[in-house]
Design a protein around this motif. Structure first.
Motif, short mmCIF file in Angstrom:
data_model
loop_
_atom_site.label_atom_id
_atom_site.label_comp_id
_atom_site.label_asym_id
_atom_site.label_seq_id
_atom_site.Cartn_x
_atom_site.Cartn_y
_atom_site.Cartn_z
N PRO A 199 0.80 -1.24 0.00
CA PRO A 199 0.00 0.00 0.00
C PRO A 199 0.83 1.29 0.00
O PRO A 199 0.36 2.33 -0.45
CB PRO A 199 -0.82 -0.12 1.29
N GLU A 200 2.07 1.25 0.51
CA GLU A 200 2.87 2.47 0.62
C GLU A 200 4.15 2.42 -0.20
O GLU A 200 5.12 3.13 0.10
CB GLU A 200 3.21 2.73 2.09
N CYS A 201 4.16 1.60 -1.25
CA CYS A 201 5.37 1.48 -2.07
C CYS A 201 5.61 2.79 -2.83
O CYS A 201 4.73 3.29 -3.54
CB CYS A 201 5.23 0.32 -3.05
N ALA A 202 6.80 3.34 -2.70
CA ALA A 202 7.13 4.60 -3.35
C ALA A 202 7.21 4.47 -4.87
O ALA A 202 7.16 5.48 -5.59
CB ALA A 202 8.47 5.12 -2.82
N LEU A 203 7.31 3.25 -5.38
CA LEU A 203 7.36 3.06 -6.83
C LEU A 203 6.05 3.48 -7.49
O LEU A 203 6.06 3.98 -8.63
CB LEU A 203 7.69 1.60 -7.16
N ASP A 204 4.94 3.30 -6.79
CA ASP A 204 3.64 3.72 -7.35
C ASP A 204 3.59 5.24 -7.51
O ASP A 204 3.13 5.75 -8.53
CB ASP A 204 2.50 3.22 -6.46
N ALA A 205 4.06 5.95 -6.49
CA ALA A 205 4.05 7.41 -6.55
C ALA A 205 4.99 7.90 -7.65
O ALA A 205 4.68 8.87 -8.37
CB ALA A 205 4.46 7.99 -5.20
#
Length: 325
Positions: free
Chosen positions: A291-297
């Motif tokens: 849920p908090e993976c920086a790759l998505d952002a």
């Protein structure tokens, strides 16, 4: 008073104290291990001399595998019935590993010191197995090797789908046809040490025989019921290429486990994703369900290619999908 059993006491052995000095083999010849067979090793010296050797007792349980660079002493003439001795294995630059399956913690070294892993897959007869290709890609990144894919039998089926899956990863791909031109494959292999890996029936041995005419690797047919071939190569072997470079022909494996692979080690092979992942929370798996993976952002902000991220996550997800050879 003398004990009646004293007469049976075993006399003490007179031994010299052990020295801390170890033999210096820095001037010993260095050879490359080309085959391993039941405790005997075939090695190749830089001048082309072929040696048969055994492992020194001083190496203990240290393994010696195909591709290792080793110091050898003893009879290094290469003449019939000569036997050299491996006394030291030099530090390995790359190590291709596998485990028997994904639940097996024991790693098995397949090949050492190769710089390229070429995954051989057929487009038909038998059909391609994308999951297996992904698992081999993971193994290549883990080993620090450059991955490449050779798609055989392109005259029987199109390669578009496989090419689309591999394009975001930047993996080099060549296609071959039955009795077709192999020059693109020669260009891929030239002046490199490449490991060829692929399940039976894909045409790997046929390619090896075409690239190295005197290799004599046995070929087999594909079972019409199971769609699988029979394993014909029984051991890994280094073969010099007549146009420069070397290939390592490997036997087919019933499974290619990835229990030893750590996701952060694979991530380092993707410089752009690795940079973006520095903002991830500790313990992040970098997979789609995080849920908090920086790759998505980073993908949403246009800092990394979303298709490349999706492909990275696909190959990492393959670690948990058992895929027989």
């Amino acid at each position: 008073m003398r004990d009646e059993h004293d007469q049976y006491e075993r006399p003490r052995r007179r031994t010299r104290p052990r020295t801390k000095d170890r033999p210096d083999y820095s001037d010993a010849l260095v050879a490359v291990v080309t085959t391993v067979d039941r405790g005997r090793y075939t090695l190749l010296l830089p001048d082309g001399t072929v040696l048969t050797a055994m492992k020194s007792r001083s190496l203990g349980r240290q393994g010696v595998v195909v591709g290792d660079e080793a110091r050898v002493v003893g009879d290094v003439s290469g003449s019939a019935d000569s036997l050299a001795r491996i006394v030291e294995v030099l530090e390995r630059r790359t190590v291709l590993r596998r485990s028997a399956d994904d639940d097996d913690p024991i790693e098995r070294v397949v090949v050492a010191n190769a710089d390229q892993l070429v995954i051989v897959a057929s487009l038909a007869d038998p059909p391609p197995r994308p999951g297996l290709i992904d698992r081999c890609l993971v193994a290549a990144y883990d080993a620090g090797m450059d991955p490449a894919v050779c798609l055989t039998k392109a005259d029987l089926a199109p390669a578009d789908e496989i090419l689309a899956q591999l394009e975001p990863l930047g993996v080099r791909v060549v296609t071959t046809r039955i009795e077709g031109d192999l020059e693109p494959l020669r260009d891929l292999l030239r002046d490199r040490t490449s490991v060829l890996i692929g399940h039976s029936g894909v045409g790997k041995s046929t390619l090896v025989n075409a690239l190295v005419p005197d290799a004599g690797r046995t070929t087999s047919h594909v079972n019409e019921v199971t769609g699988r071939g029979r394993h014909t190569s029984t051991s890994a072997m280094i073969l010099p290429l007549p146009f420069g470079g070397r290939i390592v022909d490997t036997p087919g494996f019933r499974s290619f486990g990835l229990a030893h692979v750590e996701i952060d080690r694979i991530l380092r092979a993707f410089a752009d994703l690795n940079t973006a992942a520095r903002d991830c929370p500790r313990g992040c798996t970098h997979l789609a369900e995080e849920p908090e993976c920086a790759l998505d952002a980073a993908a949403a902000a246009g800092e990394i290619d979303p298709a490349r991220l999706a492909s990275f996550r696909r190959i990492m997800a393959s670690r948990s999908l058992a895929d027989e050879y």
